[in-house]
Design an enzyme around this catalytic site. Structure first.
Site, mmCIF file in Angstrom:
data_model
loop_
_atom_site.group_PDB
_atom_site.id
_atom_site.type_symbol
_atom_site.label_atom_id
_atom_site.label_comp_id
_atom_site.label_asym_id
_atom_site.label_seq_id
_atom_site.Cartn_x
_atom_site.Cartn_y
_atom_site.Cartn_z
ATOM 1 N N CYS A 47 -1.487 -1.094 10.309
ATOM 2 C CA CYS A 47 -0.742 -0.687 9.129
ATOM 3 C C CYS A 47 -0.633 0.833 9.189
ATOM 4 O O CYS A 47 -1.657 1.523 9.281
ATOM 5 C CB CYS A 47 -1.520 -1.121 7.887
ATOM 6 S SG CYS A 47 -0.839 -0.494 6.339
ATOM 7 N N ASN A 48 0.596 1.329 9.179
ATOM 8 C CA ASN A 48 0.785 2.782 9.276
ATOM 9 C C ASN A 48 0.241 3.498 8.053
ATOM 10 O O ASN A 48 -0.330 4.580 8.150
ATOM 11 C CB ASN A 48 2.260 3.110 9.442
ATOM 12 C CG ASN A 48 2.758 2.738 10.813
ATOM 13 O OD1 ASN A 48 2.688 3.521 11.734
ATOM 14 N ND2 ASN A 48 3.237 1.509 10.968
ATOM 15 N N THR A 65 4.730 -1.572 10.020
ATOM 16 C CA THR A 65 4.622 -2.823 10.762
ATOM 17 C C THR A 65 5.404 -3.971 10.117
ATOM 18 O O THR A 65 5.542 -5.034 10.709
ATOM 19 C CB THR A 65 3.142 -3.210 10.942
ATOM 20 O OG1 THR A 65 2.506 -3.222 9.651
ATOM 21 C CG2 THR A 65 2.428 -2.213 11.831
ATOM 22 N N HIS A 66 5.900 -3.759 8.908
ATOM 23 C CA HIS A 66 6.746 -4.781 8.277
ATOM 24 C C HIS A 66 8.195 -4.739 8.787
ATOM 25 O O HIS A 66 8.924 -5.717 8.663
ATOM 26 C CB HIS A 66 6.812 -4.557 6.755
ATOM 27 C CG HIS A 66 5.623 -5.059 6.005
ATOM 28 N ND1 HIS A 66 4.380 -4.510 6.138
ATOM 29 C CD2 HIS A 66 5.504 -6.048 5.091
ATOM 30 C CE1 HIS A 66 3.537 -5.149 5.326
ATOM 31 N NE2 HIS A 66 4.198 -6.083 4.687
ATOM 32 N N TYR A 114 0.824 -1.206 0.000
ATOM 33 C CA TYR A 114 0.000 0.000 0.000
ATOM 34 C C TYR A 114 0.868 1.270 0.000
ATOM 35 O O TYR A 114 0.410 2.332 -0.382
ATOM 36 C CB TYR A 114 -0.856 0.047 1.281
ATOM 37 C CG TYR A 114 -2.128 -0.770 1.262
ATOM 38 C CD1 TYR A 114 -2.346 -1.788 0.336
ATOM 39 C CD2 TYR A 114 -3.124 -0.515 2.203
ATOM 40 C CE1 TYR A 114 -3.514 -2.535 0.366
ATOM 41 C CE2 TYR A 114 -4.306 -1.246 2.227
ATOM 42 C CZ TYR A 114 -4.496 -2.257 1.314
ATOM 43 O OH TYR A 114 -5.659 -2.980 1.339
ATOM 44 N N GLY A 115 2.102 1.108 0.487
ATOM 45 C CA GLY A 115 2.951 2.271 0.784
ATOM 46 C C GLY A 115 3.228 3.208 -0.366
ATOM 47 O O GLY A 115 3.538 4.377 -0.160
HETATM 48 N N1 DGL Z 1 2.759 -2.520 6.876
HETATM 49 C C1 DGL Z 1 2.347 -1.272 6.330
HETATM 50 C C2 DGL Z 1 2.713 -0.101 7.201
HETATM 51 O O1 DGL Z 1 2.816 -0.252 8.376
HETATM 52 C C3 DGL Z 1 2.779 -0.934 4.935
HETATM 53 C C4 DGL Z 1 3.190 -1.938 4.004
HETATM 54 C C5 DGL Z 1 2.818 -1.592 2.597
HETATM 55 O O2 DGL Z 1 3.455 -0.740 1.964
HETATM 56 O O3 DGL Z 1 1.874 -2.219 2.154
HETATM 57 O O4 DGL Z 1 2.885 0.994 6.760
#
Ligand code: DGL
Length: 275
Positions: A73-74, A193-194, A42-43
Site C-alpha cells: 500500500c503506497n 495498488t488499487h 487510508y488515502g
Molecule cells: N492501496 C493504497 C495505496 O496504494 C491506498 C488505498 C487507500 O486509500 O486506502 O495507496
C-alpha cells in the site's frame, strides 16, 4: 528456526494486485494477506491515523508468526514505514523486517522515461507525503516528477465501479489535469495498488505514446532480489506454496470483490485487529 509466511498488507483490496505478482514470481513461499477493509480508505487519512492503523496491522502479522511483512500500500508505505522501521522495529522486533512499495518502484521508474518527465497518480496522502518526489530524485536526480492526487479513484475501485461508465468522468478528469501539468510526460506511474483495476479506463484517456506502469511486477522482482541478497531472511520464510487471506470487514464481501483483484477465486477469514 521459526519460519512464517510473508505478510502482505493493504488498506483493502489493492494489495491483492501486488500479491498476485508475488505469487507469480515467487510461488513457493507462503503468504498471509490482510486487507483492513473496515477502515479503508487510508488515502485521505492523517499521518498519525495511517501510522497507528498500519502499526496495529504489522503487530498482528508478527503475532501470526510473520518475519517479513510487505506494506503493499503506497499510502501506508509513505506515512508509516519510516516510523515502523526506525522506531518500532528496533524496540523489540529487531529481527523482523517490514518493507514498502515506494522505494522499489522509485529505484527503476526512471528507466522507463526518455523525456525525463514522469507522472505519478496516487492518493492524496501519498502525494502530500512527497515520498515519490524524494525517492525518485534520490535515484534519478534529473527526473521531473509531476504528481496528481486522485481522491475518487480508490472509492470507485473499492465499490466495484471501476468498469462502469460513471468511472470515466473521474478517470478522465485526473488524467487531463496531470497532462496539463506538462506535455512532455511520457510515463505514468500508477502509485496506488488499487489503480491497476482502472487500467482499461486509464488507457482510454491516455495517448498510446505514453506508457502506464503499475507496481506489481516491479515489487515482486524487488522482493525476489531482496530474498537472494538476504538468505537468512529467505530461510525464515516458509515455503509450502500456501496463501491465507484475512480481512477486518466482511469475509463474504472480500471473497467476492477480492477475486477480481487477485484474478482468481479466494476464501478469506474475518479478523479483529488489536486482538
Ligand atoms: N492501496 C493504497 C495505496 O496504494 C491506498 C488505498 C487507500 O486509500 O486506502 O495507496
Amino acid at each position: 528456526m521459526k519460519k512464517g509466511s510473508i505478510g502482505v498488507f493493504d488498506s483493502g483490496y489493492g494489495g491483492l494486485t501486488v500479491l498476485k505478482e508475488l505469487v507469480k514470481q515467487l510461488p513457493n513461499y507462503d503468504y498471509l494477506y490482510l486487507g483492513d477493509n473496515a477502515r479503508a480508505p487510508y488515502g485521505t487519512r492523517s499521518f498519525e491515523t495511517v501510522y497507528q492503523y498500519t502499526w496495529e496491522a504489522v503487530q498482528w502479522f508478527f503475532k501470526q508468526g510473520c518475519e517479513l511483512v510487505i506494506l503493499a500500500c503506497n499510502t501506508a508505505s509513505a506515512k508509516a514505514l519510516r516510523n515502523i522501521q526506525q522506531i518500532n522495529l528496533p524496540n523489540g522486533y529487531a529481527d523482523k523486517r517490514v518493507l514498502g512499495v515506494i522505494r522499489p518502484t522509485a529505484e527503476v521508474i526512471g528507466q522507463f522515461s526518455a523525456s525525463k518527465h514522469i507522472g505519478v497518480m496516487a492518493t492524496s496522502g501519498t502525494v502530500q507525503s512527497e515520498s515519490y518526489l524524494l525517492e525518485i530524485h534520490h535515484f534519478f536526480p534529473e527526473m521531473q516528477v509531476h504528481q496528481e492526487a486522485c481522491p475518487m479513484w480508490v472509492p470507485i475501485v473499492e465499490n466495484g465501479e471501476f468498469d462502469k461508465p460513471g468511472a470515466n468522468y473521474y478517470v478522465q478528469q485526473s488524467i487531463d489535469t496531470l497532462m496539463q501539468q506538462n506535455k512532455q510526460i511520457d510515463t505514468i506511474l500508477l502509485a496506488c495498488t488499487h489503480y491497476p483495476l482502472l487500467m482499461p479506463k486509464i488507457r482510454q484517456f491516455v495517448p498510446d505514446s505514453i506508457q502506464i506502469i503499475s507496481q506489481g511486477e516491479i515489487v515482486a522482482k524487488s522482493l525476489s532480489d531482496y530474498l537472494e541478497r538476504y538468505p537468512t531472511m529467505a530461510q525464515k520464510c516458509s515455503q509450502n506454496g500456501q496463501i491465507r487471506f484475512c480481512t477486518t470487514d466482511s469475509a463474504a464481501d472480500f471473497d467476492q470483490n477480492g477475486a477480481i483483484f487477485f484474478g482468481k477465486p479466494l476464501k478469506s477469514e474475518h479478523i479483529l485487529l488489536g486482538h
